[in-house]
Design a protein around this motif. Sequence first.
Motif, PDB file in Angstrom:
ATOM      1  N   SER A 146       0.783  -1.084  -0.112  1.00 21.65           N
ATOM      2  CA  SER A 146      -0.010  -0.073   0.166  1.00 21.65           C
ATOM      3  C   SER A 146       0.728   1.302  -0.235  1.00 21.65           C
ATOM      4  O   SER A 146       1.943   1.353   0.822  1.00 21.65           O
ATOM      5  CB  SER A 146      -0.801   0.062   1.234  1.00 21.65           C
ATOM      6  N   ARG A 147       0.603   2.226  -0.822  1.00 31.40           N
ATOM      7  CA  ARG A 147       1.520   3.466  -0.969  1.00 31.40           C
ATOM      8  C   ARG A 147       1.111   4.227   0.279  1.00 31.40           C
ATOM      9  O   ARG A 147       1.842   5.111   0.641  1.00 31.40           O
ATOM     10  CB  ARG A 147       1.060   4.363  -2.224  1.00 31.40           C
ATOM     11  N   ASN A 148       0.177   4.032   1.222  1.00 31.28           N
ATOM     12  CA  ASN A 148      -0.463   4.746   2.199  1.00 31.28           C
ATOM     13  C   ASN A 148       0.749   4.437   3.306  1.00 31.28           C
ATOM     14  O   ASN A 148       0.914   5.360   4.325  1.00 31.28           O
ATOM     15  CB  ASN A 148      -1.597   4.653   2.900  1.00 31.28           C
ATOM     16  N   TRP A 149       1.464   3.405   3.151  1.00 28.78           N
ATOM     17  CA  TRP A 149       2.452   2.964   4.271  1.00 28.78           C
ATOM     18  C   TRP A 149       3.784   3.781   3.950  1.00 28.78           C
ATOM     19  O   TRP A 149       4.853   3.628   4.719  1.00 28.78           O
ATOM     20  CB  TRP A 149       2.695   1.472   4.131  1.00 28.78           C
ATOM     21  N   LEU A 150       3.998   4.314   2.736  1.00 25.41           N
ATOM     22  CA  LEU A 150       5.207   4.734   2.188  1.00 25.41           C
ATOM     23  C   LEU A 150       5.258   6.409   2.306  1.00 25.41           C
ATOM     24  O   LEU A 150       4.150   6.918   2.346  1.00 25.41           O
ATOM     25  CB  LEU A 150       5.426   4.208   0.769  1.00 25.41           C
ATOM     26  N   PRO A 151       6.479   6.999   2.229  1.00 21.77           N
ATOM     27  CA  PRO A 151       6.583   8.265   2.140  1.00 21.77           C
ATOM     28  C   PRO A 151       5.643   9.123   1.213  1.00 21.77           C
ATOM     29  O   PRO A 151       5.401   8.568   0.198  1.00 21.77           O
ATOM     30  CB  PRO A 151       8.147   8.588   1.764  1.00 21.77           C
ATOM     31  N   ILE A 196      14.585   0.913  -2.119  1.00 22.39           N
ATOM     32  CA  ILE A 196      15.313   0.425  -0.933  1.00 22.39           C
ATOM     33  C   ILE A 196      16.850   0.232  -1.371  1.00 22.39           C
ATOM     34  O   ILE A 196      17.746   0.524  -0.801  1.00 22.39           O
ATOM     35  CB  ILE A 196      14.826  -0.679  -0.363  1.00 22.39           C
ATOM     36  N   HIS A 197      16.675  -0.527  -2.187  1.00 23.01           N
ATOM     37  CA  HIS A 197      18.299  -0.944  -3.123  1.00 23.01           C
ATOM     38  C   HIS A 197      19.027   0.193  -3.559  1.00 23.01           C
ATOM     39  O   HIS A 197      20.052   0.253  -3.331  1.00 23.01           O
ATOM     40  CB  HIS A 197      18.069  -2.020  -4.044  1.00 23.01           C
ATOM     41  N   THR A 198      18.359   1.243  -4.065  1.00 21.96           N
ATOM     42  CA  THR A 198      18.905   2.501  -4.543  1.00 21.96           C
ATOM     43  C   THR A 198      18.903   3.590  -3.360  1.00 21.96           C
ATOM     44  O   THR A 198      19.456   4.505  -3.580  1.00 21.96           O
ATOM     45  CB  THR A 198      18.197   3.157  -5.897  1.00 21.96           C
ATOM     46  N   TRP A 199      18.325   3.181  -2.293  1.00 21.06           N
ATOM     47  CA  TRP A 199      18.277   4.172  -1.204  1.00 21.06           C
ATOM     48  C   TRP A 199      17.478   5.518  -1.289  1.00 21.06           C
ATOM     49  O   TRP A 199      17.615   6.473  -0.721  1.00 21.06           O
ATOM     50  CB  TRP A 199      19.382   4.269  -0.409  1.00 21.06           C
ATOM     51  N   ARG A 200      16.577   5.567  -2.460  1.00 26.64           N
ATOM     52  CA  ARG A 200      15.754   6.629  -2.793  1.00 26.64           C
ATOM     53  C   ARG A 200      14.706   6.646  -1.795  1.00 26.64           C
ATOM     54  O   ARG A 200      14.184   7.721  -1.425  1.00 26.64           O
ATOM     55  CB  ARG A 200      15.137   6.525  -4.159  1.00 26.64           C
ATOM     56  N   LEU A 254      15.094   6.986   1.092  1.00 25.53           N
ATOM     57  CA  LEU A 254      15.604   7.889   2.340  1.00 25.53           C
ATOM     58  C   LEU A 254      15.380   9.416   1.719  1.00 25.53           C
ATOM     59  O   LEU A 254      15.652  10.063   2.656  1.00 25.53           O
ATOM     60  CB  LEU A 254      16.935   7.635   2.737  1.00 25.53           C
ATOM     61  N   LYS A 255      15.088   9.522   0.723  1.00 25.29           N
ATOM     62  CA  LYS A 255      15.217  11.002   0.173  1.00 25.29           C
ATOM     63  C   LYS A 255      14.106  11.944   0.946  1.00 25.29           C
ATOM     64  O   LYS A 255      14.179  13.110   1.201  1.00 25.29           O
ATOM     65  CB  LYS A 255      14.517  10.794  -1.347  1.00 25.29           C
ATOM     66  N   PHE A 256      13.085  11.248   1.564  1.00 25.49           N
ATOM     67  CA  PHE A 256      12.276  12.156   2.482  1.00 25.49           C
ATOM     68  C   PHE A 256      13.109  12.779   3.632  1.00 25.49           C
ATOM     69  O   PHE A 256      12.478  13.714   4.120  1.00 25.49           O
ATOM     70  CB  PHE A 256      10.968  11.391   2.681  1.00 25.49           C
ATOM     71  N   LEU A 257      13.992  12.025   4.012  1.00 16.35           N
ATOM     72  CA  LEU A 257      14.758  12.257   5.161  1.00 16.35           C
ATOM     73  C   LEU A 257      16.109  13.252   5.088  1.00 16.35           C
ATOM     74  O   LEU A 257      16.157  14.141   5.744  1.00 16.35           O
ATOM     75  CB  LEU A 257      15.267  10.794   5.931  1.00 16.35           C
ATOM     76  N   TYR A 305      20.812  11.553  -0.626  1.00 17.47           N
ATOM     77  CA  TYR A 305      20.495  10.081  -0.592  1.00 17.47           C
ATOM     78  C   TYR A 305      21.311   9.410  -1.827  1.00 17.47           C
ATOM     79  O   TYR A 305      21.616   8.188  -1.816  1.00 17.47           O
ATOM     80  CB  TYR A 305      18.788   9.431  -0.933  1.00 17.47           C
ATOM     81  N   ILE A 306      21.673  10.120  -2.874  1.00 12.88           N
ATOM     82  CA  ILE A 306      22.485   9.757  -3.872  1.00 12.88           C
ATOM     83  C   ILE A 306      23.725   9.114  -3.724  1.00 12.88           C
ATOM     84  O   ILE A 306      24.306   8.502  -4.523  1.00 12.88           O
ATOM     85  CB  ILE A 306      22.365  10.858  -5.191  1.00 12.88           C
TER      86      ILE A 306
END
Length: 520
Positions: free
Chosen positions: A45-50, A464-468, A470-473, A478-479
């Motif tokens: 569910s996209r509601n669980w995501l940033p 997760i694998h590209t760590w995008r 974490l962009k919201f943090l 993150y890049i």
Amino acid sequence: MSPPYRFFKRFHKWPAIILALFFIFFALSGIVMNHRQFFSPVDVSRNWLPQEYRYNNWNNAAVKGSIEIGDDSVLIFGNIGIWLTNTGFTQFEDWNHGFPEGTDNRKVSDILQTPNGNLFAATLFGLFRFDSAKKEWHKTTLHNVESRIVALEIISDTLLVLTRSRLLLGFIHDNYSTFEVKELQAPPSAEKQVSLFRTIWVIHSGEILGLTGKLLVDLGGLAMILLSVTGLLFFVAPKWMRRIKRSISLKNKLKNTTRWSYQWHLKVGIIFAFLLFVASLTGMFLRPPLLIPIAGKEVKPLKYTHLDQPNYWDDKLRDIHYEPQYHGFAISTSDGMYFLNENLTQEPLRYKLQPPVSVMGISVFRHHPGGGYMVGSFSGIFHWNPYDEILNDFRTGQPVAEQSGLRSPFGELAVAGYHSTENEEWIFDYNAGAISKSGKPLPGMPTQILQQSGMSLWNLALEIHTWRILKFLIGDFYILVVPLAGILGIFIVISGVVMWVLRRRRKHVTMIKSVCSKNE
């Protein structure tokens, strides 16, 4: 303990402890990414995501394109699957019936209606035909070709189905029930090469050796998880034991567990050291900034591997359009744009003028009313007419210089799709969503679509694998996670191997001294 050993231990211990959870998620997400079709029924569910992963204003490649099938009937398609709507985007009907469960199974790259009324959909996992009586899609059997269909085109009564490697032809005389595989010729004087990016990618995933290679890399991922867990346990166990004062049995169990973890950490580490070294090294170059210098490079395919195939166009084809005025086809490939005669018999010729197309791939390829084509990708959207040598920014109409050399894979607009009506045009930016040329907003996404459009587990694993993720943090920083983790991963592997060698050498010297002392 010798000074060199202490030095490498410090270099091995602290980066590994800090990155242990990162490595666990790297490994788990990599295993999921290696088996996309297997995990395709699973959505999140996209509601669980940033917030940036949630649909808003038709963003996140919700819509790639549209096709009119009646006076006020429009099919829109993309990551949300297929929905029937009207020209005002005010009513919606679910047209995903017949597709297997899961968002990945209804990602549609193209829809085409044949002269006799058949509707075909090109998807990630095959070609589907619409059964108008049952109002559901049925998969069409395509023998001995890859399942990913990227584009559809019609010329007279012939249906062209484009995969990433081949062209298939279906004919109206048998109602497009069988398809003929057409191998396209290589361009004049072309040497078989593959992109350096793809070479590194298939090495990183193990695909270079087919399914066997993928399973081997999966095993390496499991080894990475075991090494991370045992390393953490070996780090925290002494601290736990110091806090345990009364229970001798519990202390003994913890000591045995620690000893077991340490032994397996050494064994698994040395066995999989080379595989983990290669995975860390190759992974660094699959994301910016290290991706940019290799994006346009090509190399010879590695002999006797998955890449060493006679088909010049293996994994290079992206889209196709018929150009009746010039009696041929414009073909979008990872090598650029080519012209192919309508009989499909001649060698494709590369257009002199090339539009900017992101390494991420073409997303919009349509006829332009003024001649030529609209070409959209994460590099922007352009009016490209190779016959009259026109290359303009589609929104402003201003000329654009043809780009060469190093460039970012992202432009001002990350174009993911396009939709038009008689009076309006909308460009779908991946992040911002629908943008009209006149400023007129597109009606918002209905609740029905939002509820049925999750994120595939594969796409979540990619984030997760590209760590995008974490962009919201941490924003655009993150890049740097992937290249930094890759560099530290290499040092962790090298230091671990050096420590193993030093331990073996010390044991060998101790054993020789012991034997010599007994003989004296």
